[in-house]
Design a protein around this motif. Structure first.
Motif, PDB file in Angstrom:
ATOM      1  N   ASN A 191       0.445  -1.437  -0.144  1.00  0.00           N
ATOM      2  CA  ASN A 191       0.212   0.224  -0.133  1.00  0.00           C
ATOM      3  C   ASN A 191       1.025   1.392   0.019  1.00  0.00           C
ATOM      4  N   GLY A 192       2.274   0.754   0.598  1.00  0.00           N
ATOM      5  CA  GLY A 192       2.774   1.661   0.735  1.00  0.00           C
ATOM      6  C   GLY A 192       3.319   3.070  -0.875  1.00  0.00           C
ATOM      7  N   LYS A 193       3.018   4.437  -1.157  1.00  0.00           N
ATOM      8  CA  LYS A 193       3.389   5.313  -2.539  1.00  0.00           C
ATOM      9  C   LYS A 193       4.685   5.235  -2.749  1.00  0.00           C
ATOM     10  N   GLU A 194       4.847   6.458  -1.962  1.00  0.00           N
ATOM     11  CA  GLU A 194       7.157   6.140  -2.202  1.00  0.00           C
ATOM     12  C   GLU A 194       7.157   7.811  -0.783  1.00  0.00           C
ATOM     13  N   SER A 195       8.406   7.606  -0.305  1.00  0.00           N
ATOM     14  CA  SER A 195       8.885   8.233   0.675  1.00  0.00           C
ATOM     15  C   SER A 195       8.232   7.793   1.680  1.00  0.00           C
ATOM     16  N   GLU A 196       7.283   7.433   2.238  1.00  0.00           N
ATOM     17  CA  GLU A 196       6.736   7.182   3.163  1.00  0.00           C
ATOM     18  C   GLU A 196       7.360   6.059   4.132  1.00  0.00           C
ATOM     19  N   ILE A 197       7.283   6.578   5.682  1.00  0.00           N
ATOM     20  CA  ILE A 197       7.473   5.478   6.576  1.00  0.00           C
ATOM     21  C   ILE A 197       6.532   5.335   7.208  1.00  0.00           C
ATOM     22  N   LEU A 256      -3.813   6.243   9.007  1.00  0.00           N
ATOM     23  CA  LEU A 256      -4.514   5.424   8.214  1.00  0.00           C
ATOM     24  C   LEU A 256      -5.392   4.216   8.763  1.00  0.00           C
ATOM     25  N   GLY A 257      -5.533   4.996   9.761  1.00  0.00           N
ATOM     26  CA  GLY A 257      -6.468   3.739   9.961  1.00  0.00           C
ATOM     27  C   GLY A 257      -5.809   2.797  10.812  1.00  0.00           C
ATOM     28  N   LYS A 258      -4.949   1.453  10.152  1.00  0.00           N
ATOM     29  CA  LYS A 258      -4.194   0.466  10.713  1.00  0.00           C
ATOM     30  C   LYS A 258      -2.616   0.722  11.082  1.00  0.00           C
ATOM     31  N   TYR A 259      -2.525   1.653  10.258  1.00  0.00           N
ATOM     32  CA  TYR A 259      -0.909   2.201  10.843  1.00  0.00           C
ATOM     33  C   TYR A 259      -0.864   3.816  10.940  1.00  0.00           C
ATOM     34  N   TYR A 260       0.077   4.623  11.528  1.00  0.00           N
ATOM     35  CA  TYR A 260       0.255   5.841  11.593  1.00  0.00           C
ATOM     36  C   TYR A 260       1.582   5.753  10.075  1.00  0.00           C
ATOM     37  N   MET A 261       1.128   6.590   9.636  1.00  0.00           N
ATOM     38  CA  MET A 261       3.028   7.068   7.907  1.00  0.00           C
ATOM     39  C   MET A 261       3.614   8.300   8.147  1.00  0.00           C
ATOM     40  N   PRO A 284       8.555  14.927   3.844  1.00  0.00           N
ATOM     41  CA  PRO A 284       7.368  16.918   4.497  1.00  0.00           C
ATOM     42  C   PRO A 284       7.519  17.642   3.278  1.00  0.00           C
ATOM     43  N   LEU A 285       8.498  17.639   1.947  1.00  0.00           N
ATOM     44  CA  LEU A 285       8.332  18.114   0.920  1.00  0.00           C
ATOM     45  C   LEU A 285       6.921  17.766  -0.121  1.00  0.00           C
ATOM     46  N   ARG A 286       6.756  16.796   0.200  1.00  0.00           N
ATOM     47  CA  ARG A 286       4.980  16.029  -0.328  1.00  0.00           C
ATOM     48  C   ARG A 286       4.035  16.859   0.026  1.00  0.00           C
ATOM     49  N   ASP A 287       3.237  17.123  -0.898  1.00  0.00           N
ATOM     50  CA  ASP A 287       2.071  18.444  -0.763  1.00  0.00           C
ATOM     51  C   ASP A 287       1.025  17.683  -0.491  1.00  0.00           C
ATOM     52  N   GLU A 288       0.356  18.097   0.956  1.00  0.00           N
ATOM     53  CA  GLU A 288      -0.781  17.713   1.528  1.00  0.00           C
ATOM     54  C   GLU A 288      -1.276  16.811   0.973  1.00  0.00           C
ATOM     55  N   ASN A 289      -2.760  17.663  -0.188  1.00  0.00           N
ATOM     56  CA  ASN A 289      -2.956  17.118  -0.635  1.00  0.00           C
ATOM     57  C   ASN A 289      -2.636  15.758  -1.821  1.00  0.00           C
ATOM     58  N   ASP A 290      -1.969  16.040  -2.760  1.00  0.00           N
ATOM     59  CA  ASP A 290      -1.292  14.773  -3.353  1.00  0.00           C
ATOM     60  C   ASP A 290      -1.315  13.731  -2.282  1.00  0.00           C
ATOM     61  N   VAL A 291      -0.280  13.979  -0.826  1.00  0.00           N
ATOM     62  CA  VAL A 291      -0.799  12.641  -0.301  1.00  0.00           C
ATOM     63  C   VAL A 291      -2.094  12.043   0.095  1.00  0.00           C
ATOM     64  N   SER A 320      -6.627   5.795  -1.753  1.00  0.00           N
ATOM     65  CA  SER A 320      -8.447   5.985  -1.998  1.00  0.00           C
ATOM     66  C   SER A 320      -9.239   5.896  -0.397  1.00  0.00           C
ATOM     67  N   GLN A 321      -8.337   4.909   0.371  1.00  0.00           N
ATOM     68  CA  GLN A 321      -9.351   5.651   1.758  1.00  0.00           C
ATOM     69  C   GLN A 321      -8.984   6.980   2.190  1.00  0.00           C
ATOM     70  N   LYS A 322     -10.121   7.126   3.337  1.00  0.00           N
ATOM     71  CA  LYS A 322      -9.684   8.107   3.691  1.00  0.00           C
ATOM     72  C   LYS A 322      -8.810   8.334   4.719  1.00  0.00           C
ATOM     73  N   ILE A 323      -7.934   9.253   4.312  1.00  0.00           N
ATOM     74  CA  ILE A 323      -6.604   8.963   5.638  1.00  0.00           C
ATOM     75  C   ILE A 323      -6.751  10.139   6.849  1.00  0.00           C
ATOM     76  N   LYS A 324      -6.428  10.581   7.950  1.00  0.00           N
ATOM     77  CA  LYS A 324      -6.381  11.600   8.330  1.00  0.00           C
ATOM     78  C   LYS A 324      -4.784  12.362   9.178  1.00  0.00           C
ATOM     79  N   LYS A 325      -4.930  13.578   8.954  1.00  0.00           N
ATOM     80  CA  LYS A 325      -3.537  14.357   9.797  1.00  0.00           C
ATOM     81  C   LYS A 325      -3.398  14.162  10.864  1.00  0.00           C
ATOM     82  N   ILE A 326      -2.119  14.348  11.155  1.00  0.00           N
ATOM     83  CA  ILE A 326      -2.383  13.722  13.109  1.00  0.00           C
ATOM     84  C   ILE A 326      -2.270  15.304  13.357  1.00  0.00           C
TER      85      ILE A 326
END
Ligand SMILES: NC(=O)c1ccc[n+]([C@@H]2O[C@H](COP(=O)([O-])OP(=O)(O)OC[C@H]3O[C@@H](n4cnc5c(N)ncnc54)[C@H](OP(=O)(O)O)[C@@H]3O)[C@@H](O)[C@H]2O)c1
Length: 336
Positions: A217-223, A276-281, A285-292, A297-303
């Protein structure tokens, strides 16, 4: 995801590598390549896991040419090879730089060279605001992986680099629970660094789920970071005394480079962290929040409004949960 795929695990003979190999062999994976240095460990592993899809490659991640050859035709890389024993690394710091930092860059370069699809590196809570050389080298490994996604801007490259970060795997080599069990079985006092110490706890199966979900499920440059409970060292001691008998304890004081509590997401990183629901991610920080947001496809929320995610700030495992975890780990059954 693994159907017909060729997977390589650096450090495939280690605690995690072996468990991951077994898990991957339950899928329709085409081949699992185990990459590590010590031939005896490979021979042992080969004698225990009989599967025609398994290949054993001797190699050192410090050797980029060898990695390039080993990664020929590989679709997914799990990068688990590392030096990880804190006191050993404190004594031999540059050796860990050669393996954990330069070796990790070699893995990245070899992935890019061979156009591997996905590469996931295995990080640790000790990399968060690190106090010791091990943590510092693992922080650099994560940074190298996250930043390597910049190559996606060049058409020539297509590797998605991802990281996972978690705390102590119950029962992994060198960890506290097996050490206490060994001491109790030898009728020795157990050696406690500080009774107030807390640690995140993860079972091997939880770690495997996280690693595989990240690759999927990871996209790119995520932990990716699991949602874990923590345990206190005093509760571990009490639980083991209940199970095996009380042999007494000796407080030896916190060792150099050791923290009282571990952190999985620090205050700074919270600013780019997502639930992300099951995990944190943690997103780059250089990625645009809207792009993230759009990339999921599922709802994710900023902590928001959370200081940090550390082992003294999360729910503790109850003694009965600890007892169940220890029993299920099989550690009590092993000969010492
Ligand atoms: N165990 C934990 O609680 C924990 C928690 C968080 C993160 N992690 C991370 O998870 C990963 C796996 O940990 P583990 O517990 O499975 O460690 P482990 O049991 O010590 O296994 C390490 C593996 O790496 C290989 N290795 C070491 N140096 C190498 C090199 N230069 N080139 C190629 N292979 C090399 C080792 O085999 P050879 O010696 O034969 O090469 C072994 O297969 C590590 O990156 C660690 O930092 C572990």
């Amino acid at each position: 995801m693994f159907d017909g795929k060729t997977v390589l695990i650096t450090g495939g003979t280690g605690s995690l590598g072996q468990a991951l190999t077994r898990r991957l062999l339950t899928t329709k994976v085409r081949t699992v390549r185990v990459f590590s240095r010590n031939e005896n460990k490979q021979v042992m592993m080969e004698s225990e896991i009989h599967d025609k899809r398994l290949r054993f490659l001797i190699g050192d991640i410090r050797d980029k040419e060898r990695l390039i050859t080993a990664l020929d035709g590989v679709d997914i890389v799990f990068h688990a090879a590392a030096l990880k024993h804190v006191p050993v690394i404190e004594y031999n710091p540059f050796e860990s730089i050669k393996t954990n930092v330069i070796g990790s860059q070699n893995v990245i370069d070899a992935c890019l060279h061979q156009n591997v699809g996905t590469a996931v590196c295995i990080g640790t809570d000790k990399a968060v605001s690190p106090l010791n050389t091990y943590g510092a080298t693992k922080l650099l490994m994560e940074k190298l992986f996250v930043t390597a996604n910049n190559y996606l801007n060049h058409k020539k490259y297509r590797t998605r680099f991802l990281a996972v970060r978690y705390g102590n795997v119950v029962g992994s080599s060198g960890s506290v629970i097996p050490r206490f069990i060994e001491q109790i079985k030898a009728k020795k006092k157990i050696t406690i660094t500080n009774p107030k110490m807390t640690r995140f706890s993860i079972t091997m199966n939880q770690a495997l789920d996280l690693i595989i979900d990240t690759a999927l499920n990871g996209k790119e440059s995520e932990i990716y970071i699991p949602k874990l409970k923590a345990y206190s060292i005093t509760d571990v001691k009490d639980t083991l005394f209940d199970l095996l008998g009380n042999t007494g304890e000796k407080v030896i004081g916190i060792r150099s480079g050791e923290k009282l509590h571990e952190t999985l997401i620090n205050n700074e990183e919270m600013r780019s962290s997502w639930d992300l629901g099951k995990y944190y991610m943690i997103a780059n920080p250089l990625r645009d929040e809207n792009d993230v947001k759009k990339s999921y496809s599922q709802k994710i929320k900023k902590i928001s409004n959370v200081e940090s995610y550390s082992s003294d700030s999360v729910a503790k495992m109850t003694k009965s949960e600890l007892k169940k975890t220890i029993i299920e780990s099989g550690l009590l059954d092993t000969e010492t």
